[in-house]
Design an enzyme around this catalytic site. Structure first.
Site, mmCIF file in Angstrom:
data_model
loop_
_atom_site.group_PDB
_atom_site.id
_atom_site.type_symbol
_atom_site.label_atom_id
_atom_site.label_comp_id
_atom_site.label_asym_id
_atom_site.label_seq_id
_atom_site.Cartn_x
_atom_site.Cartn_y
_atom_site.Cartn_z
ATOM 1 N N CYS A 9 0.857 -1.178 0.000
ATOM 2 C CA CYS A 9 0.000 0.000 0.000
ATOM 3 C C CYS A 9 0.898 1.235 0.000
ATOM 4 O O CYS A 9 2.087 1.142 -0.319
ATOM 5 C CB CYS A 9 -0.985 -0.006 1.170
ATOM 6 S SG CYS A 9 -0.273 0.196 2.812
ATOM 7 N N ASN A 12 2.466 1.476 4.271
ATOM 8 C CA ASN A 12 2.719 0.206 4.945
ATOM 9 C C ASN A 12 2.439 0.268 6.441
ATOM 10 O O ASN A 12 3.146 -0.323 7.250
ATOM 11 C CB ASN A 12 4.152 -0.290 4.676
ATOM 12 C CG ASN A 12 4.399 -1.734 5.090
ATOM 13 O OD1 ASN A 12 5.475 -2.067 5.552
ATOM 14 N ND2 ASN A 12 3.418 -2.601 4.934
ATOM 15 N N CYS A 14 -1.322 0.655 7.325
ATOM 16 C CA CYS A 14 -2.759 0.364 7.454
ATOM 17 C C CYS A 14 -3.174 -0.873 6.654
ATOM 18 O O CYS A 14 -3.331 -1.962 7.206
ATOM 19 C CB CYS A 14 -3.603 1.557 7.020
ATOM 20 S SG CYS A 14 -3.420 3.028 8.042
ATOM 21 N N ARG A 15 -3.337 -0.705 5.353
ATOM 22 C CA ARG A 15 -3.923 -1.765 4.526
ATOM 23 C C ARG A 15 -3.000 -2.955 4.314
ATOM 24 O O ARG A 15 -3.412 -4.109 4.510
ATOM 25 C CB ARG A 15 -4.347 -1.204 3.164
ATOM 26 C CG ARG A 15 -5.439 -0.153 3.261
ATOM 27 C CD ARG A 15 -5.691 0.531 1.946
ATOM 28 N NE ARG A 15 -4.534 1.345 1.570
ATOM 29 C CZ ARG A 15 -4.395 1.962 0.409
ATOM 30 N NH1 ARG A 15 -5.341 1.850 -0.511
ATOM 31 N NH2 ARG A 15 -3.332 2.692 0.159
ATOM 32 N N SER A 16 -1.767 -2.714 3.872
ATOM 33 C CA SER A 16 -0.898 -3.865 3.566
ATOM 34 C C SER A 16 -0.484 -4.646 4.809
ATOM 35 O O SER A 16 -0.459 -5.874 4.759
ATOM 36 C CB SER A 16 0.310 -3.454 2.713
ATOM 37 O OG SER A 16 1.093 -2.478 3.335
ATOM 38 N N ASP A 126 -8.349 3.672 1.789
ATOM 39 C CA ASP A 126 -7.260 3.846 2.746
ATOM 40 C C ASP A 126 -7.823 4.364 4.069
ATOM 41 O O ASP A 126 -8.237 5.519 4.159
ATOM 42 C CB ASP A 126 -6.227 4.831 2.193
ATOM 43 C CG ASP A 126 -4.952 4.854 3.006
ATOM 44 O OD1 ASP A 126 -4.968 4.411 4.176
ATOM 45 O OD2 ASP A 126 -3.933 5.334 2.483
#
Length: 155
Positions: A9, A12, A14-16, A126
């Site tokens: 993301c 690096n 939150c999402r990934s 995000d």
């Protein structure tokens, strides 16, 4: 045979890392930890060395999913040779990954939500900006389940 997956993301945090932790949990429960390696990275360098975002940690704690030892890192050109699959969390991440890795990358690059075409959206929102970590978790969990199913067929 082993298989390696990198989730990417923007920062690096939150999402990934959420996808890394959820996928690692699913892979472990499937008894495939020794066959599938998992990591995450960001296209940007703002958060290098930091743990996942507080919202991601709170959500993972709620579902008893470990994020122990996870620290943000930036995508490197080396990742294109080290991973079988690189999963971009949104369209911009995918473009940035392809630019960084270039044509010599052996890794296949996909957008995360290409795993869930029925959702009708291209990008995992995000939560750093939206604050909606629950929405992201639901997408990540469904996508990771689909990804694991596909990888099992290849193994």
């Amino acid at each position: 045979m082993s298989y390696s997956v990198l989730f990417v993301c923007l920062g690096n945090i939150c999402r990934s890392p959420m996808a890394e932790a959820v996928f690692r949990d699913l892979v472990g429960k499937a008894g495939l930890s020794g066959k599938i390696s998992i990591d995450s990275a960001g296209t940007g360098d703002w958060h290098i060395g930091k743990p996942p975002h507080e919202g991601t940690r709170e959500l993972l704690d709620r579902y008893s999913i470990s994020y122990e030892g996870m620290k943000a890192r930036q995508l490197s050109t080396r990742d294109g040779g080290d991973f079988d699959l690189i999963v971009a969390m949104d369209t911009k991440n995918e473009q940035d990954i392809r630019e960084k890795l270039g044509a010599n990358s052996r890794a296949k690059v996909i957008r995360f939500l290409s795993l869930l075409p029925e959702k009708g959206i291209d990008d995992v929102p995000d939560p750093y900006y939206t604050g909606n970590f629950d929405e992201v978790y639901e997408l990540v969990k469904a996508g990771c389940e689909k990804l694991l199913s596909r990888i099992k067929e290849e193994l």
